[in-house]
Design a protein around this motif. Structure first.
Motif, PDB file in Angstrom:
ATOM      1  N   ASP A   1       0.851  -1.188   0.000  1.00 12.32           N
ATOM      2  CA  ASP A   1       0.000   0.000   0.000  1.00 12.32           C
ATOM      3  C   ASP A   1       0.890   1.242   0.000  1.00 12.32           C
ATOM      4  O   ASP A   1       1.987   1.255   0.570  1.00 12.32           O
ATOM      5  CB  ASP A   1      -0.908   0.016   1.229  1.00 12.32           C
ATOM      6  CG  ASP A   1      -1.941  -1.112   1.198  1.00 12.32           C
ATOM      7  OD1 ASP A   1      -2.228  -1.594   0.083  1.00 12.32           O
ATOM      8  OD2 ASP A   1      -2.437  -1.496   2.273  1.00 12.32           O
ATOM      9  N   VAL A   2       0.416   2.317  -0.654  1.00 11.48           N
ATOM     10  CA  VAL A   2       1.152   3.568  -0.737  1.00 11.48           C
ATOM     11  C   VAL A   2       0.398   4.623   0.045  1.00 11.48           C
ATOM     12  O   VAL A   2      -0.757   4.946  -0.292  1.00 11.48           O
ATOM     13  CB  VAL A   2       1.347   3.995  -2.206  1.00 11.48           C
ATOM     14  CG1 VAL A   2       2.089   5.329  -2.270  1.00 11.48           C
ATOM     15  CG2 VAL A   2       2.096   2.925  -2.978  1.00 11.48           C
ATOM     16  N   ASP A   3       1.037   5.169   1.089  1.00 10.95           N
ATOM     17  CA  ASP A   3       0.384   6.129   1.989  1.00 10.95           C
ATOM     18  C   ASP A   3      -0.921   5.506   2.496  1.00 10.95           C
ATOM     19  O   ASP A   3      -0.907   4.433   3.067  1.00 10.95           O
ATOM     20  CB  ASP A   3       0.149   7.460   1.269  1.00 10.95           C
ATOM     21  CG  ASP A   3       1.468   8.132   0.902  1.00 10.95           C
ATOM     22  OD1 ASP A   3       2.442   7.955   1.649  1.00 10.95           O
ATOM     23  OD2 ASP A   3       1.513   8.817  -0.135  1.00 10.95           O
ATOM     24  N   ASP A   4      -2.042   6.145   2.246  1.00  8.75           N
ATOM     25  CA  ASP A   4      -3.327   5.611   2.710  1.00  8.75           C
ATOM     26  C   ASP A   4      -4.039   4.802   1.623  1.00  8.75           C
ATOM     27  O   ASP A   4      -5.116   4.252   1.874  1.00  8.75           O
ATOM     28  CB  ASP A   4      -4.249   6.762   3.169  1.00  8.75           C
ATOM     29  CG  ASP A   4      -3.711   7.446   4.426  1.00  8.75           C
ATOM     30  OD1 ASP A   4      -3.050   6.754   5.227  1.00  8.75           O
ATOM     31  OD2 ASP A   4      -3.956   8.659   4.587  1.00  8.75           O
ATOM     32  N   ALA A   5      -3.479   4.752   0.434  1.00  5.20           N
ATOM     33  CA  ALA A   5      -4.133   4.047  -0.671  1.00  5.20           C
ATOM     34  C   ALA A   5      -3.970   2.540  -0.511  1.00  5.20           C
ATOM     35  O   ALA A   5      -2.895   2.052  -0.159  1.00  5.20           O
ATOM     36  CB  ALA A   5      -3.548   4.493  -1.997  1.00  5.20           C
ATOM     37  N   GLN A   6      -5.036   1.811  -0.767  1.00  3.79           N
ATOM     38  CA  GLN A   6      -5.009   0.351  -0.745  1.00  3.79           C
ATOM     39  C   GLN A   6      -4.945  -0.155  -2.184  1.00  3.79           C
ATOM     40  O   GLN A   6      -5.812   0.183  -2.999  1.00  3.79           O
ATOM     41  CB  GLN A   6      -6.251  -0.201  -0.042  1.00  3.79           C
ATOM     42  CG  GLN A   6      -6.346   0.197   1.419  1.00  3.79           C
ATOM     43  CD  GLN A   6      -7.604  -0.331   2.075  1.00  3.79           C
ATOM     44  OE1 GLN A   6      -8.512  -0.815   1.417  1.00  3.79           O
ATOM     45  NE2 GLN A   6      -7.652  -0.232   3.398  1.00  3.79           N
ATOM     46  N   ILE A  50      -8.643   4.864  -2.528  1.00  4.53           N
ATOM     47  CA  ILE A  50      -8.046   6.012  -1.851  1.00  4.53           C
ATOM     48  C   ILE A  50      -9.104   6.632  -0.945  1.00  4.53           C
ATOM     49  O   ILE A  50     -10.153   7.074  -1.440  1.00  4.53           O
ATOM     50  CB  ILE A  50      -7.536   7.047  -2.867  1.00  4.53           C
ATOM     51  CG1 ILE A  50      -6.503   6.407  -3.813  1.00  4.53           C
ATOM     52  CG2 ILE A  50      -6.929   8.249  -2.138  1.00  4.53           C
ATOM     53  CD1 ILE A  50      -6.008   7.339  -4.897  1.00  4.53           C
TER      54      ILE A  50
END
Length: 210
Positions: free
Chosen positions: A41-46, A84
């Motif tokens: 996952d990137v930052d809060d993005a799944q 997101i």
């Protein structure tokens, strides 16, 4: 009586003649392939994992009694889901391809069993469709050790342990297992799976052995 004796001798020799052919290290094959890659996952993005379905082609050429050259190419695509928070969910098209080329050593360790050791170069490319960004590319080397075994004259299985390291994979271990069923001396059905901690692949197809 003479004819019966000749027939009996021919029948008795048939299994040994079939086994004398042993394992073929000269073949071409192709079929369906699926390449799976776990993504963080990137930052809060799944972000869902890649499950790229497509095709593969592969081949091997025997060099003398103990060595063989081999290579493979696999390619597929997938719509990867992205969520997101605050913006919702959607999907992004991804193309994934992989090539492999290497040199192998094989030695008989029994009537129906070969020990196999291989070293190869592995190249992986993941491209996000229509985003304008450059594709992610990685070059790795791989070491593999395993066995090929004839369960019966038309049925062969193989198992290999793999170690892959470089750009795309960081000291990654995996296990490969496959099966071939030969319905003629030349043609056979093949299937193979490879499973690692962060990636896997599956393929099924047709092989022509020489």
């Amino acid at each position: 009586m003479k004819k019966q004796l000749v027939l009996a001798l021919a029948l008795a020799a048939a299994p040994f003649a079939a086994m004398a052919d042993g394992h073929s290290y000269s073949y071409v094959e192709g079929g369906y392939a699926q390449l799976n890659q776990e993504l963080p996952d990137v930052d809060d993005a799944q972000i869902d994992d890649i499950e790229a379905a497509g095709f593969f082609i592969a081949g091997s050429a025997e060099l003398g009694e103990s060595f063989h050259l081999f290579g493979a190419y696999r390619s597929g695509d997938d719509d990867v889901g992205v969520t997101i928070p605050g913006l919702g969910s959607g999907s992004v098209g991804v193309d994934m391809s992989q090539y492999q080329i290497g040199l192998g050593y094989h030695s008989s360790v029994g009537t129906r069993t070969d020990l196999v050791a291989e070293v190869s170069a592995l190249g992986t490319e993941i491209d996000v469709q229509d985003d304008g960004a450059e594709a992610m590319e990685g070059d790795d080397f791989r070491l593999s050790v395993g066995v090929r075994h004839l369960i019966a004259d038309p049925v062969e299985v193989w198992v290999k342990a793999n170690y892959t390291d470089g750009d795309a994979f960081d000291s990654a271990g995996s296990v490969s297992a496959g099966l071939q069923y030969k319905f003629t001396q030349t043609w056979g059905l093949v299937g193979e799976v490879e499973a690692g901690s962060e990636f896997s692949l599956f393929g099924v197809g047709v092989r022509a052995s020489f």
